[in-house]
Enzyme design. Structure first.
Site, PDB file in Angstrom:
ATOM      1  N   ASN A   9       1.293  -1.004  -0.194  1.00 27.91           N
ATOM      2  CA  ASN A   9      -0.008  -0.450  -0.398  1.00 27.91           C
ATOM      3  C   ASN A   9       0.834   1.239   0.016  1.00 27.91           C
ATOM      4  OD1 ASN A   9      -2.122   2.063   0.905  1.00 27.91           O
ATOM      5  ND2 ASN A   9      -2.499   0.972   2.688  1.00 27.91           N
ATOM      6  N   TRP A  10       0.682   1.650  -1.309  1.00 25.34           N
ATOM      7  CA  TRP A  10       2.033   3.119  -1.540  1.00 25.34           C
ATOM      8  C   TRP A  10       1.114   4.166  -0.575  1.00 25.34           C
ATOM      9  CZ3 TRP A  10       3.853   3.808  -6.838  1.00 25.34           C
ATOM     10  CH2 TRP A  10       3.797   2.183  -7.723  1.00 25.34           C
ATOM     11  N   LYS A  11       0.280   4.349   0.150  1.00 31.82           N
ATOM     12  CA  LYS A  11      -0.847   5.051   0.974  1.00 31.82           C
ATOM     13  C   LYS A  11       0.030   6.791  -0.163  1.00 31.82           C
ATOM     14  CE  LYS A  11       0.085   3.016   4.905  1.00 31.82           C
ATOM     15  NZ  LYS A  11      -0.406   2.825   6.496  1.00 31.82           N
ATOM     16  N   HIS A  95      -9.467   1.410   5.469  1.00 29.65           N
ATOM     17  CA  HIS A  95      -8.096   1.460   6.815  1.00 29.65           C
ATOM     18  C   HIS A  95      -8.198   2.352   7.601  1.00 29.65           C
ATOM     19  CE1 HIS A  95      -4.523   2.579   6.728  1.00 29.65           C
ATOM     20  NE2 HIS A  95      -3.847   1.062   6.299  1.00 29.65           N
ATOM     21  N   GLU A  97      -7.120   4.921   8.814  1.00 28.53           N
ATOM     22  CA  GLU A  97      -6.599   6.238   8.225  1.00 28.53           C
ATOM     23  C   GLU A  97      -7.531   7.301   6.916  1.00 28.53           C
ATOM     24  OE1 GLU A  97      -2.654   5.120   6.061  1.00 28.53           O
ATOM     25  OE2 GLU A  97      -1.976   4.865   8.272  1.00 28.53           O
ATOM     26  N   GLU A 167      -5.363  -5.055  10.689  1.00 30.96           N
ATOM     27  CA  GLU A 167      -4.467  -3.893  11.382  1.00 30.96           C
ATOM     28  C   GLU A 167      -4.323  -3.322  12.712  1.00 30.96           C
ATOM     29  OE1 GLU A 167      -2.404  -2.779   7.035  1.00 30.96           O
ATOM     30  OE2 GLU A 167      -4.145  -1.113   7.243  1.00 30.96           O
ATOM     31  N   GLY A 173       2.770   1.832  11.416  1.00 35.36           N
ATOM     32  CA  GLY A 173       3.104   3.263  11.043  1.00 35.36           C
ATOM     33  C   GLY A 173       4.279   3.578  12.345  1.00 35.36           C
ATOM     34  N   SER A 212       3.364  -2.100  10.396  1.00 35.88           N
ATOM     35  CA  SER A 212       4.956  -2.565  11.021  1.00 35.88           C
ATOM     36  C   SER A 212       5.460  -4.099  10.141  1.00 35.88           C
ATOM     37  CB  SER A 212       5.619  -2.125  12.207  1.00 35.88           C
ATOM     38  OG  SER A 212       5.263  -1.211  12.016  1.00 35.88           O
ATOM     39  N   GLY A 233       2.620  -1.554   4.655  1.00 40.38           N
ATOM     40  CA  GLY A 233       2.410   0.071   4.063  1.00 40.38           C
ATOM     41  C   GLY A 233       4.276   1.057   3.529  1.00 40.38           C
TER      42      GLY A 233
HETATM   43  P1  PGA Z   1       3.037   0.184   8.127  1.00 37.37           P
HETATM   44  O1  PGA Z   1       1.513   0.638   7.045  1.00 37.37           O
HETATM   45  O2  PGA Z   1       3.447  -1.435   7.240  1.00 37.37           O
HETATM   46  O3  PGA Z   1       3.923   1.359   7.130  1.00 37.37           O
HETATM   47  O4  PGA Z   1       2.786  -0.460   9.331  1.00 37.37           O
HETATM   48  C1  PGA Z   1       0.362  -0.798   7.189  1.00 37.37           C
HETATM   49  C2  PGA Z   1      -0.483  -0.802   6.893  1.00 37.37           C
HETATM   50  O5  PGA Z   1      -1.045   0.770   7.190  1.00 37.37           O
HETATM   51  O6  PGA Z   1      -1.444  -1.044   5.535  1.00 37.37           O
END
Ligand code: PGA
Length: 258
Positions: A9-11, A95, A97, A167, A173, A212, A233
């Site tokens: 996931n490039w966000k 997600h 976010e 998650e 993150g 992470s 991520g």
């Molecule tokens: P992360 O993000 O690997 O940077 O923790 C994972 C995600 O948000 O899917």
């Protein structure tokens, strides 16, 4: 043998230069890797470019969001049939976010789930507990609550072929990945919870872990029978580390006969 599903996931990251570098390295390195489903989720605006860049490779395309509507006066939105048209196969919904920054509720996410299923796209439904729920031992309760809305609107059968990404919000993150034993416990719970409500008992749900994930912890995670893959991520933005994750996930899953 289980073929792990690894989604990057490039966000809100990347540009045209990043796409060409990343995809060409990925194509060279994973051309020889079998038994793994590799998916990338770039920002919406780059879906078309990424689709062209991955042409004739085993890499598949995922969108990071979808609107509730199919067409009409919804400025700034992208619909499920547009995503299908451009060649996306998977779509991330729920997600944390988006729940946090865009106030998406379980109900809105359930409607997105419905629209994707209707269009024949695969929802990657993210669920997980907050840090407080984690500390209070309410992880399963939080996951069940996020699944319940969909169960009550669409039934357990709707989960067949779907991807759930567990998650924990506190692990995203932060560099603090959840312990593989704990993740296994939650994944087993999610699988059983849905199966118990499925009258036909023949649904198969792919359950990924996200939070992470790195090349250091992937082996431990993939050693668990109910971890079918990972949603990555930060570590997917570096081609070498993403490729290491893919390789190690395949290595671990191929050595296991669950
Ligand atoms: P992360 O993000 O690997 O940077 O923790 C994972 C995600 O948000 O899917």
């Amino acid at each position: 043998m289980i073929h792990p599903l690894v989604i990057g996931n490039w966000k809100l990251n990347g540009n045209l230069h990043f796409i060409s570098t990343m995809v060409s390295i990925l194509r060279q390195s994973i051309g020889s890797i079998q038994n793994c489903k590799v998916v990338i989720a770039p920002p919406m605006i780059y879906l078309g470019q990424v689709k062209q860049a991955i042409y004739n490779s085993a890499i598949e395309l995922c969108a990071q969001n979808v609107d509730l509507h199919i067409s009409g006066a919804f400025t700034g939105e992208v619909s499920s049939n547009m995503l299908k048209d451009i060649g996306a196969k998977y779509v991330i919904i729920g997600h944390s976010e988006r729940r946090l920054w865009h106030a998406e509720t379980d109900y809105v996410i359930a409607r997105k789930f419905y629209i994707l299923k209707k269009e024949g796209l695969i929802p990657v439904l993210c669920i997980g507990e907050t840090e407080l729920e984690h500390q209070e031992g309410r992880t399963k309760e939080a996951c069940a609550r996020q699944i319940d809305v969909i169960l009550s609107l669409q039934g357990a059968e709707a989960f067949n072929g779907v991807v759930i990404a567990y998650e924990p919000i506190w692990a995203i993150g932060t560099g603090k990945s959840a312990h593989p034993d704990k993740v296994q416990e939650v994944h087993e719970f999610i699988r059983t919870y849905i199966a118990q409500k499925d009258a036909k008992k023949d649904s198969f749900v792919t359950i990924q872990y996200g939070g992470s994930v790195t090349s250091k912890n992937i082996m431990g995670l993939c050693a668990q029978p109910d971890i079918d893959g990972v949603l990555v991520g930060s570590a997917c933005l570096n081609p070498e580390s993403f490729i290491d994750i893919i390789r190690l996930a395949v290595k671990q899953k191929s050595s296991k006969m669950f």
